[in-house]
Scaffold this motif. Sequence first.
Motif, PDB file in Angstrom:
ATOM      1  N   TYR A  99      75.996 -10.495 -50.388  1.00  0.00           N
ATOM      2  CA  TYR A  99      76.656 -11.478 -51.252  1.00  0.00           C
ATOM      3  C   TYR A  99      77.928 -12.053 -50.627  1.00  0.00           C
ATOM      4  O   TYR A  99      79.011 -11.978 -51.177  1.00  0.00           O
ATOM      5  CB  TYR A  99      76.966 -10.861 -52.619  1.00  0.00           C
ATOM      6  N   ASN A 100      77.735 -12.624 -49.426  1.00  0.00           N
ATOM      7  CA  ASN A 100      78.781 -13.388 -48.771  1.00  0.00           C
ATOM      8  C   ASN A 100      78.172 -14.723 -48.347  1.00  0.00           C
ATOM      9  O   ASN A 100      77.164 -15.147 -48.928  1.00  0.00           O
ATOM     10  CB  ASN A 100      79.355 -12.614 -47.585  1.00  0.00           C
ATOM     11  N   GLN A 101      78.743 -15.375 -47.378  1.00  0.00           N
ATOM     12  CA  GLN A 101      78.242 -16.671 -46.910  1.00  0.00           C
ATOM     13  C   GLN A 101      78.025 -16.630 -45.404  1.00  0.00           C
ATOM     14  O   GLN A 101      78.288 -17.599 -44.684  1.00  0.00           O
ATOM     15  CB  GLN A 101      79.238 -17.772 -47.298  1.00  0.00           C
ATOM     16  N   SER A 120      71.987  -8.635 -47.908  1.00  0.00           N
ATOM     17  CA  SER A 120      71.194  -9.534 -48.734  1.00  0.00           C
ATOM     18  C   SER A 120      72.074 -10.676 -49.247  1.00  0.00           C
ATOM     19  O   SER A 120      73.301 -10.594 -49.235  1.00  0.00           O
ATOM     20  CB  SER A 120      70.599  -8.777 -49.924  1.00  0.00           C
ATOM     21  N   ASN A 121      71.418 -11.744 -49.684  1.00  0.00           N
ATOM     22  CA  ASN A 121      72.118 -12.859 -50.318  1.00  0.00           C
ATOM     23  C   ASN A 121      73.278 -13.409 -49.494  1.00  0.00           C
ATOM     24  O   ASN A 121      74.398 -13.555 -49.976  1.00  0.00           O
ATOM     25  CB  ASN A 121      72.598 -12.443 -51.713  1.00  0.00           C
ATOM     26  N   ASN A 177      68.162 -14.191 -48.288  1.00  0.00           N
ATOM     27  CA  ASN A 177      68.606 -15.065 -47.199  1.00  0.00           C
ATOM     28  C   ASN A 177      67.582 -16.182 -46.992  1.00  0.00           C
ATOM     29  O   ASN A 177      66.372 -15.952 -47.145  1.00  0.00           O
ATOM     30  CB  ASN A 177      68.772 -14.270 -45.902  1.00  0.00           C
ATOM     31  N   PRO A 178      68.023 -17.375 -46.639  1.00  0.00           N
ATOM     32  CA  PRO A 178      67.112 -18.512 -46.452  1.00  0.00           C
ATOM     33  C   PRO A 178      66.012 -18.264 -45.429  1.00  0.00           C
ATOM     34  O   PRO A 178      64.962 -18.907 -45.486  1.00  0.00           O
ATOM     35  CB  PRO A 178      68.041 -19.643 -45.994  1.00  0.00           C
ATOM     36  N   MET A 179      66.210 -17.346 -44.491  1.00  0.00           N
ATOM     37  CA  MET A 179      65.186 -17.099 -43.474  1.00  0.00           C
ATOM     38  C   MET A 179      63.875 -16.650 -44.103  1.00  0.00           C
ATOM     39  O   MET A 179      62.798 -16.863 -43.530  1.00  0.00           O
ATOM     40  CB  MET A 179      65.663 -16.066 -42.447  1.00  0.00           C
ATOM     41  N   TYR A 180      63.932 -16.066 -45.278  1.00  0.00           N
ATOM     42  CA  TYR A 180      62.710 -15.619 -45.932  1.00  0.00           C
ATOM     43  C   TYR A 180      61.840 -16.804 -46.357  1.00  0.00           C
ATOM     44  O   TYR A 180      60.655 -16.630 -46.652  1.00  0.00           O
ATOM     45  CB  TYR A 180      63.046 -14.730 -47.125  1.00  0.00           C
TER      46      TYR A 180
END
Length: 222
Positions: A99-101, A120-121, A177-180
């Motif tokens: 939960y970071n960026q 994650s996230n 994560n967007p990679m998924y």
Amino acid sequence: MTTCTQAIKKWESRTGQNATEASEIKLCCQIPPLSKFDKTLGTLKECQQLSLSTNTIDRMGSLSGMSKLKILSIGRNNLKKIEKLEDVASTLEQLWISYNQISSLEGIACCKKLTTLYMSNNTIKSFSELDHLVSLINVHGKQFLRLIHFILIAIMIVTISKKAGLEKLKDVLFLGNPMYDEATDKVEARLRVLARLPQVTKIDGQLVKPSEIEASTQYMVL
């Protein structure tokens, strides 16, 4: 904003402990929140587990002096990148940074003893970012393991990984994560992670199955 010095003093007042002698220190959920590291953290020489989660920290700072740190929890902040881990690289075993960026895994490779990575996230966009973790294991051993992956069953791979000493990074969490989005489903996402990190035994909270080890060979990048 609360400073690290203020947060540590509040922790000492609440727990009745001397922070410089404590093995576990929780500075999470500060009001007002922590926004940055400062040199006071370097006085926590006996600390093995440090929690800075749920604050507004936007950049990692030096952890010089924390020579016994094994677990760093810094999830739910505003971090954009992983950095400044060199000072604890020889001891750090677990990094909780969900939960970071964060958009890249660059900056972790120095942590040779890392066994657990929870992130994650975040904003990791490609499975290729996992290649930044290659140097966490023996590079030649990993390449050899990947080749063996194509021709041996799971039990043989496990045996070879032990001989190659590829037993450090075992538990990873990348959900959210967007990679998924590159994968058709979570099953494929797990296989893509395993293909690049064949030494792990748990992905996204679930143990790796022997059948997944074999199936991951189709996503190998040699």
